[in-house]
Design an enzyme around this catalytic site. Structure first.
Site, mmCIF file in Angstrom:
data_model
loop_
_atom_site.group_PDB
_atom_site.id
_atom_site.type_symbol
_atom_site.label_atom_id
_atom_site.label_comp_id
_atom_site.label_asym_id
_atom_site.label_seq_id
_atom_site.Cartn_x
_atom_site.Cartn_y
_atom_site.Cartn_z
ATOM 1 C CG ASP A 82 -1.968 -0.972 1.132
ATOM 2 O OD1 ASP A 82 -2.161 -1.588 0.241
ATOM 3 O OD2 ASP A 82 -2.890 -0.838 2.132
ATOM 4 C CG HIS A 133 -4.638 2.739 -0.449
ATOM 5 N ND1 HIS A 133 -5.409 1.852 0.260
ATOM 6 C CD2 HIS A 133 -3.587 2.967 0.256
ATOM 7 C CE1 HIS A 133 -5.166 1.819 1.391
ATOM 8 N NE2 HIS A 133 -4.051 2.532 1.623
ATOM 9 C CG HIS A 137 -3.846 6.665 2.974
ATOM 10 N ND1 HIS A 137 -4.334 6.988 4.351
ATOM 11 C CD2 HIS A 137 -3.552 5.587 3.015
ATOM 12 C CE1 HIS A 137 -4.122 5.865 4.939
ATOM 13 N NE2 HIS A 137 -3.833 4.757 4.030
ATOM 14 C CG HIS A 237 2.053 0.202 4.391
ATOM 15 N ND1 HIS A 237 1.603 -0.689 5.411
ATOM 16 C CD2 HIS A 237 0.981 1.067 4.088
ATOM 17 C CE1 HIS A 237 0.440 -0.565 5.633
ATOM 18 N NE2 HIS A 237 0.178 0.636 5.017
#
Length: 274
Positions: A82, A133, A137, A237
């Site tokens: 991510d 995503h 964010h 990540h």
């Protein structure tokens, strides 16, 4: 003699997993054929065991968020990353995966993709799956901001990822896979993604690499969780230096512990982007 009941329990559990996996395969789409790792000069590389084509229609998987997960056999893992692409760290993750002929799925933040299209194109060119995503964010998560603002985050993020990867954004994403930042969804947002034909991914376990820890400690933690779960969708990540430092050892450990890597791709749909 004393461990026979435990063996019987493990055998029964494997049977239940196999039956459940077979049923879920029908719902999610058939898995691709088993492939030998194509890793010239690296006979010891873990490679990618198989490719699973997934129908995103109504898809909500990852037991940290939803009741079910992908139709994986015992000791199969799907690697996901991510928040990238990020300078230096994403490239290093790609290097590590390439060295072991492993394919993964990258859930990109749109603003990062827009700033670093060369890394998005490299990710795609090396055979990985580019998924989505959100645009920024947001710290408040999509579940905490107004519905229309959350939709903009989703749509703008997908558009930015698509432009970075393919040069332009079409009516539908090439890869209709989305992961909520912080796994924070709402019924309304899930319904919206269902209507758009976009599948939602959670995870089955993670490395907790948002917490500062030594690479060895992170490796020990994720292997412990993986052994407890027996496989599944793993979250890392690619923005974290500690993850970069531990990934080569993690990939070696997967092979040593008898795990295999499954690469996920969307099942082709009529009229989808080519």
């Amino acid at each position: 003699m004393a461990d026979r009941p435990a063996k019987r329990r493990r055998s029964a559990m494997r049977g239940r997993l196999t039956t459940g996996a077979a049923a879920l395969l029908l719902a999610l789409g058939a898995a691709g054929p088993l492939r030998a790792a194509d890793c010239p000069g690296r006979p010891d590389a873990i490679g990618t065991a198989r490719v699973m084509e997934i129908d995103p229609t109504g898809l909500r998987v990852g037991t940290k968020s939803f009741p079910r997960t992908l139709a994986l056999a015992p000791r199969e893992v799907v690697l996901t990353f991510d928040d990238g692409p990020w300078p230096a760290t994403t490239a290093a993750i790609l290097d590590a995966l390439k060295a072991e002929c492993v394919k993964a799925t990258f859930f990109l933040i749109g603003q990062n993709a827009r700033l670093r299209p060369e890394l998005v194109k490299r990710t795609l060119a090396e055979g990985h799956t580019v998924a989505h995503h959100s645009m920024t964010h947001p710290a408040a998560t999509l579940a905490k901001i107004p519905f229309e603002a959350a939709i903009r985050e989703i749509e703008q993020g997908i558009a930015a990822d698509e432009k970075a990867a393919y040069g332009a954004a079409g009516a539908a994403p090439h890869v209709p896979f989305f992961r909520f930042p912080g796994f924070a969804s709402t019924p309304e947002l899930l319904d919206y993604l269902d209507r758009k034909g976009i599948g939602v991914f959670g995870a089955d376990l993670w490395a907790s690499d948002w917490n500062v820890q030594a690479p060895q400690a992170q490796l020990d933690l994720v292997l412990k969780r993986l052994d407890a779960a027996g496989g599944g969708i793993v979250l890392f990540h690619d923005t974290k230096a500690q993850t970069v430092a531990m990934i080569p050892a993690f990939l070696k450990a997967l092979a040593a512990h008898g795990y295999t890597v499954v690469h996920i791709v969307p099942k082709p749909r009529p009229g989808a982007n080519g």
